[in-house]
Design a protein around this motif. Structure first.
Motif, PDB file in Angstrom:
ATOM      1  N   ASP A  58       0.758  -1.195  -0.039  1.00 25.72           N
ATOM      2  CA  ASP A  58       0.050   0.162  -0.014  1.00 25.72           C
ATOM      3  C   ASP A  58       0.833   1.305  -0.103  1.00 25.72           C
ATOM      4  O   ASP A  58       2.083   1.083   0.456  1.00 25.72           O
ATOM      5  CB  ASP A  58      -1.015  -0.105   1.313  1.00 25.72           C
ATOM      6  CG  ASP A  58      -2.171  -0.919   1.150  1.00 25.72           C
ATOM      7  OD1 ASP A  58      -2.366  -1.483   0.038  1.00 25.72           O
ATOM      8  OD2 ASP A  58      -2.708  -1.385   2.051  1.00 25.72           O
ATOM      9  N   HIS A  59       0.440   2.380  -0.403  1.00 28.01           N
ATOM     10  CA  HIS A  59       1.172   3.599  -0.527  1.00 28.01           C
ATOM     11  C   HIS A  59       0.318   4.899  -0.297  1.00 28.01           C
ATOM     12  O   HIS A  59      -0.748   5.008  -0.798  1.00 28.01           O
ATOM     13  CB  HIS A  59       1.572   3.628  -2.164  1.00 28.01           C
ATOM     14  CG  HIS A  59       2.528   4.800  -2.146  1.00 28.01           C
ATOM     15  ND1 HIS A  59       3.290   4.975  -3.318  1.00 28.01           N
ATOM     16  CD2 HIS A  59       3.032   5.680  -1.353  1.00 28.01           C
ATOM     17  CE1 HIS A  59       4.342   5.910  -3.220  1.00 28.01           C
ATOM     18  NE2 HIS A  59       4.082   6.530  -1.850  1.00 28.01           N
ATOM     19  N   ILE A  60       0.518   5.576   0.543  1.00 26.65           N
ATOM     20  CA  ILE A  60      -0.174   6.683   1.001  1.00 26.65           C
ATOM     21  C   ILE A  60       0.492   7.797   0.715  1.00 26.65           C
ATOM     22  O   ILE A  60       1.762   8.227   1.131  1.00 26.65           O
ATOM     23  CB  ILE A  60      -0.478   6.560   2.557  1.00 26.65           C
ATOM     24  CG1 ILE A  60      -1.581   5.593   2.906  1.00 26.65           C
ATOM     25  CG2 ILE A  60      -1.107   8.138   2.831  1.00 26.65           C
ATOM     26  CD1 ILE A  60      -1.784   5.486   4.472  1.00 26.65           C
ATOM     27  N   GLY A  61      -0.109   8.979  -0.072  1.00 25.35           N
ATOM     28  CA  GLY A  61       0.742  10.138  -0.394  1.00 25.35           C
ATOM     29  C   GLY A  61       0.053  10.761  -1.556  1.00 25.35           C
ATOM     30  O   GLY A  61      -0.491  10.060  -2.446  1.00 25.35           O
ATOM     31  N   GLN A  81      -4.831  11.024  11.136  1.00 24.87           N
ATOM     32  CA  GLN A  81      -5.103   9.770  11.794  1.00 24.87           C
ATOM     33  C   GLN A  81      -5.357   8.474  11.415  1.00 24.87           C
ATOM     34  O   GLN A  81      -5.240   7.455  11.669  1.00 24.87           O
ATOM     35  CB  GLN A  81      -6.337  10.416  12.676  1.00 24.87           C
ATOM     36  CG  GLN A  81      -6.093  11.363  13.779  1.00 24.87           C
ATOM     37  CD  GLN A  81      -4.978  10.689  14.868  1.00 24.87           C
ATOM     38  OE1 GLN A  81      -5.105   9.626  15.420  1.00 24.87           O
ATOM     39  NE2 GLN A  81      -4.050  11.524  15.001  1.00 24.87           N
ATOM     40  N   GLN A  82      -5.855   8.702   9.999  1.00 25.30           N
ATOM     41  CA  GLN A  82      -6.013   7.583   9.233  1.00 25.30           C
ATOM     42  C   GLN A  82      -4.789   6.992   8.753  1.00 25.30           C
ATOM     43  O   GLN A  82      -4.453   5.752   8.634  1.00 25.30           O
ATOM     44  CB  GLN A  82      -6.929   7.895   7.970  1.00 25.30           C
ATOM     45  CG  GLN A  82      -8.483   8.105   8.358  1.00 25.30           C
ATOM     46  CD  GLN A  82      -9.154   8.160   6.831  1.00 25.30           C
ATOM     47  OE1 GLN A  82      -8.635   7.947   5.798  1.00 25.30           O
ATOM     48  NE2 GLN A  82     -10.175   9.310   6.794  1.00 25.30           N
ATOM     49  N   THR A  83      -3.698   7.720   8.444  1.00 23.64           N
ATOM     50  CA  THR A  83      -2.536   7.218   8.205  1.00 23.64           C
ATOM     51  C   THR A  83      -2.141   6.678   9.339  1.00 23.64           C
ATOM     52  O   THR A  83      -1.391   5.415   9.286  1.00 23.64           O
ATOM     53  CB  THR A  83      -1.618   8.604   7.726  1.00 23.64           C
ATOM     54  OG1 THR A  83      -2.090   9.006   6.481  1.00 23.64           O
ATOM     55  CG2 THR A  83      -0.218   8.107   7.373  1.00 23.64           C
ATOM     56  N   ARG A  84      -1.872   7.120  10.356  1.00 26.65           N
ATOM     57  CA  ARG A  84      -1.565   6.463  11.839  1.00 26.65           C
ATOM     58  C   ARG A  84      -2.099   5.082  11.942  1.00 26.65           C
ATOM     59  O   ARG A  84      -1.332   4.123  12.291  1.00 26.65           O
ATOM     60  CB  ARG A  84      -1.511   7.282  12.986  1.00 26.65           C
ATOM     61  CG  ARG A  84      -0.578   8.409  13.143  1.00 26.65           C
ATOM     62  CD  ARG A  84      -0.194   8.679  14.532  1.00 26.65           C
ATOM     63  NE  ARG A  84       0.701   7.462  15.153  1.00 26.65           N
ATOM     64  CZ  ARG A  84       1.240   7.141  16.267  1.00 26.65           C
ATOM     65  NH1 ARG A  84       0.960   8.261  17.275  1.00 26.65           N
ATOM     66  NH2 ARG A  84       1.919   6.146  16.637  1.00 26.65           N
TER      67      ARG A  84
END
Length: 334
Positions: free
Chosen positions: A181-184, A214-217
């Motif tokens: 998965d990748h967030i950014g 908070q979702q990322t954490r």
């Protein structure tokens, strides 16, 4: 007696959703118990706001105008300059404005244990190491066993090296039991287009776009490993959040990462080495002992990044600067 005033200048505000903004906001909270703290994107001598007693500036190049104005208009007042990633490992090597900021600062702060060695030798005496922090979270004990979930947290821009992550995903195309998965946000459109194309080619890769903090954490906490392949870093907050959530890290072997994880950390791979990253991901999936060893190392480092540690260090640096200035103004040897 009025409390001293501190102005924190940060080129990134909440809309940037990045580590510099998180640092500025957290430090404002730490310092507000003893000082009047204001956040701003810049400082000019003619500002209507009350003249602060100390300027705390993030980023040598991007805050250079504020640093220069302070040095010219507020001589003798302390200036604390915080060196993040691109300025510590890139800008101060060649950018005249960034170099002038270093010389003008009363004191410097670096955000990883190896950061001092990136500074010119003559400036290291006025530099401090202050590791960043985050609130600890309980490690999740019930992560899925049918697959390994890797997560990269970093905007899609060259300095974060998302291409290394893309290439590792391609090398692992035959391993549906390793999910990436990748967030950014796509700060560089070409990299966003590459991420979209990769999702079509490799279904185990998912680009989730920018998500609230908070979702990322929560996703960091739920992942088996965080992947951080950056070309350069000052002290990546995503790495710290992973360590403080019981999630091991696989990271490029650059000073900004090694200065957080330790030089003997097992989850390091050479920068731009997609094959090395893919090998580590296979090890984490296929060899339970590898993931266990990484967790133990991550847990051992986590205590370094507790908020109380960062708060104590920051407050000591600031108090020392203000005390030294007061002593000099009163003609007393500091």
């Amino acid at each position: 007696m009025s409390r001293p005033a501190i102005l924190i200048v940060t080129p990134a505000f909440a809309d940037a959703n990045n580590g510099n903004w998180q640092t500025a906001q957290r430090w404002a909270r730490f310092l507000s118990e003893d000082y009047r703290v204001t956040l701003a994107k810049s400082w000019e001598a003619g500002d209507d706001q009350a003249q602060p007693d100390l300027l705390l500036a993030l980023h040598a190049r991007r805050s250079a105008a504020s640093v220069r104005a302070w040095a010219e208009k507020r001589p003798g007042k302390p200036l604390l300059l915080v060196l993040t990633g691109t300025d510590l490992y890139q800008d101060i090597q060649s950018d005249a404005a960034a170099q002038a900021s270093l010389r003008a600062a009363s004191a410097l702060v670096v955000l990883n244990e190896l950061g001092l060695r990136a500074l010119p030798e003559g400036l290291r005496a006025k530099a401090h190491v202050c590791l960043q922090s985050c609130a600890p979270r309980q490690a999740l004990a019930d992560k899925p066993r049918r697959w390994l979930r890797a997560l990269m947290v970093g905007h899609l821009r060259e300095v974060k090296s998302p291409q290394t992550y893309f290439d590792a995903a391609k090398l692992l195309a035959g391993r549906p039991d390793i999910r990436l998965d990748h967030i950014g946000a796509a700060l560089e459109p070409a990299l966003g287009a590459a991420a979209l194309a990769l999702m079509q080619r490799c279904p185990q890769y998912r680009w989730l776009g920018a998500l609230p903090h908070q979702q990322t954490r929560k996703r960091i906490q739920a992942a088996h490993v965080l992947v951080h392949p950056s070309r350069l870093e000052g002290g990546a907050h995503a790495v710290i959040e992973a360590l403080c959530s019981g999630t091991p890290v696989l990271a490029s072997r650059v000073d900004g990462n090694v200065g957080l994880l330790g030089e003997d950390y097992l989850g390091l791979f050479d920068w731009n080495d997609a094959a090395g990253l893919a090998d580590l991901l296979r090890q984490c999936r296929d060899d339970p002992a590898m993931l266990t060893a990484l967790r133990k190392q991550a847990d051992a480092r986590a205590a370094l990044f507790h908020p109380d540690q960062e708060k104590r260090r920051l407050r000591a640096i600031v108090a020392g600067l203000l005390s030294q200035t007061t002593s000099l103004q009163e003609g007393i040897a500091p």
